[in-house]
Design a protein around this motif. Sequence first.
Motif, short mmCIF file in Angstrom:
data_model
loop_
_atom_site.label_atom_id
_atom_site.label_comp_id
_atom_site.label_asym_id
_atom_site.label_seq_id
_atom_site.Cartn_x
_atom_site.Cartn_y
_atom_site.Cartn_z
N PRO A 1 -8.41 3.14 -2.50
CA PRO A 1 -7.63 2.58 -3.83
C PRO A 1 -6.56 1.85 -3.31
O PRO A 1 -5.94 1.94 -2.45
CB PRO A 1 -7.21 4.05 -4.37
N VAL A 2 -6.28 0.65 -4.16
CA VAL A 2 -5.21 0.20 -4.24
C VAL A 2 -4.41 -0.04 -5.54
O VAL A 2 -5.21 -0.10 -6.85
CB VAL A 2 -5.48 -1.42 -3.90
N LYS A 3 -3.21 0.27 -5.71
CA LYS A 3 -2.36 0.00 -6.94
C LYS A 3 -2.33 -1.49 -7.23
O LYS A 3 -1.80 -2.39 -6.37
CB LYS A 3 -0.92 0.68 -6.63
N ARG A 4 -2.58 -1.92 -8.46
CA ARG A 4 -2.43 -3.07 -8.98
C ARG A 4 -1.21 -3.68 -9.42
O ARG A 4 -0.27 -2.66 -9.92
CB ARG A 4 -3.54 -3.65 -9.86
N GLY A 5 -0.49 -4.70 -9.21
CA GLY A 5 0.62 -5.02 -10.00
C GLY A 5 1.75 -5.03 -8.89
O GLY A 5 2.76 -5.24 -9.34
N GLY A 6 1.62 -4.55 -7.82
CA GLY A 6 2.57 -4.44 -6.73
C GLY A 6 1.84 -4.31 -5.32
O GLY A 6 0.87 -4.52 -5.22
N VAL A 7 2.93 -4.13 -4.47
CA VAL A 7 2.63 -4.08 -3.13
C VAL A 7 2.04 -2.48 -2.83
O VAL A 7 2.99 -1.57 -2.99
CB VAL A 7 3.61 -4.33 -2.05
N SER A 8 0.84 -2.14 -2.50
CA SER A 8 0.28 -0.96 -2.05
C SER A 8 0.27 -0.60 -0.69
O SER A 8 -0.65 -1.06 0.12
CB SER A 8 -0.75 -0.59 -2.88
N LYS A 9 1.56 0.11 -0.39
CA LYS A 9 1.72 0.36 1.35
C LYS A 9 0.59 1.10 1.80
O LYS A 9 -0.13 1.08 2.88
CB LYS A 9 3.13 0.81 1.47
N ASP A 10 0.14 2.22 0.89
CA ASP A 10 -0.89 2.88 1.35
C ASP A 10 -2.25 1.95 1.68
O ASP A 10 -2.88 2.33 2.61
CB ASP A 10 -1.28 4.18 0.53
N ALA A 11 -2.42 1.32 0.69
CA ALA A 11 -3.84 0.39 0.93
C ALA A 11 -3.73 -0.40 2.03
O ALA A 11 -4.80 -0.46 2.66
CB ALA A 11 -4.11 -0.18 -0.50
N ILE A 12 -2.47 -0.98 2.44
CA ILE A 12 -2.33 -1.83 3.48
C ILE A 12 -2.44 -1.21 4.66
O ILE A 12 -3.32 -1.44 5.60
CB ILE A 12 -0.92 -2.49 3.44
N LYS A 13 -1.81 0.06 4.73
CA LYS A 13 -2.04 1.07 5.85
C LYS A 13 -3.56 1.42 6.34
O LYS A 13 -4.13 1.11 7.42
CB LYS A 13 -1.09 2.24 5.83
N SER A 14 -4.25 1.71 5.10
CA SER A 14 -5.79 1.97 5.01
C SER A 14 -6.35 0.81 5.87
O SER A 14 -7.30 0.91 6.53
CB SER A 14 -6.09 2.56 4.03
N ALA A 15 -6.18 -0.34 5.15
CA ALA A 15 -6.80 -1.48 5.70
C ALA A 15 -6.70 -1.74 7.23
O ALA A 15 -7.78 -1.93 7.91
CB ALA A 15 -6.59 -2.77 4.80
N ILE A 16 -5.19 -1.72 7.60
CA ILE A 16 -5.04 -1.89 8.91
C ILE A 16 -5.61 -0.97 9.79
O ILE A 16 -6.38 -1.26 11.09
CB ILE A 16 -3.51 -2.16 9.20
N THR A 17 -5.80 0.43 9.66
CA THR A 17 -6.26 1.42 10.23
C THR A 17 -7.87 1.09 10.37
O THR A 17 -8.18 1.23 11.37
CB THR A 17 -5.90 2.87 9.84
N LEU A 18 -8.48 0.88 9.23
CA LEU A 18 -9.88 0.69 9.22
C LEU A 18 -10.09 -0.53 10.07
O LEU A 18 -11.29 -0.46 10.85
CB LEU A 18 -10.33 0.43 7.85
#
Length: 191
Positions: free
Chosen positions: A82-99
């Motif tokens: 998941p990514v939160k829309r409308g702002g910066v989703s730090k969790d989604a960015i961390k998940s993407a970088i880890t992946l």
Amino acid sequence: MLYLLFRFMLRVLYRLLFRLEARGLHHIPKDGPVILASNHISNLDPPTIGVLVPRKVNFMAKEELFKVPVFGPLIRAFGAFPVKRGGVSKDAIKSAITLLKEGNVLGIFPEGSRKTPGAAKKGAAMIAVRSGATIVPVAIVGGYRLFRKTRVCYGEPLDLTAIIHESSPDMLEQVTDAVMERIGQLAAQNR
């Protein structure tokens, strides 16, 4: 196993309904971290850019989709997060970088939404720079008209080393512009 089964079913379905054709699959590295950065024209885009790729392609998906019964758990099983829309989703960015640091493939739409074509965000560039992933530009051409050809075109990996080593304050903007320019060129060349 579930991923392979559904990928096979979607391949058949997409080839029948949209006469899906892939060009340039050989440009996708066989291993290592890869970002498939694509234009975004429809809700059908994520399977389109991933269904013919030999490697598993993971995606960010808007948070609301994970709350839909059956569909939410299903897309999570396919590697979506998941990514939160409308702002910066730090969790989604961390998940993407880890992946990516684990050597996986991430499909991403720099425009963020199909409602804002051409208005790219810098998230894909930031993820690529922080993870060291190879960016492969992707253009979807054809518009999903039933029984008419839709093409998904994978370009050569982008060489962004000159921009990245320059370390200018607008580096992410320059990377984003280079990615979007190449996606646009691919789309124009394959109409």
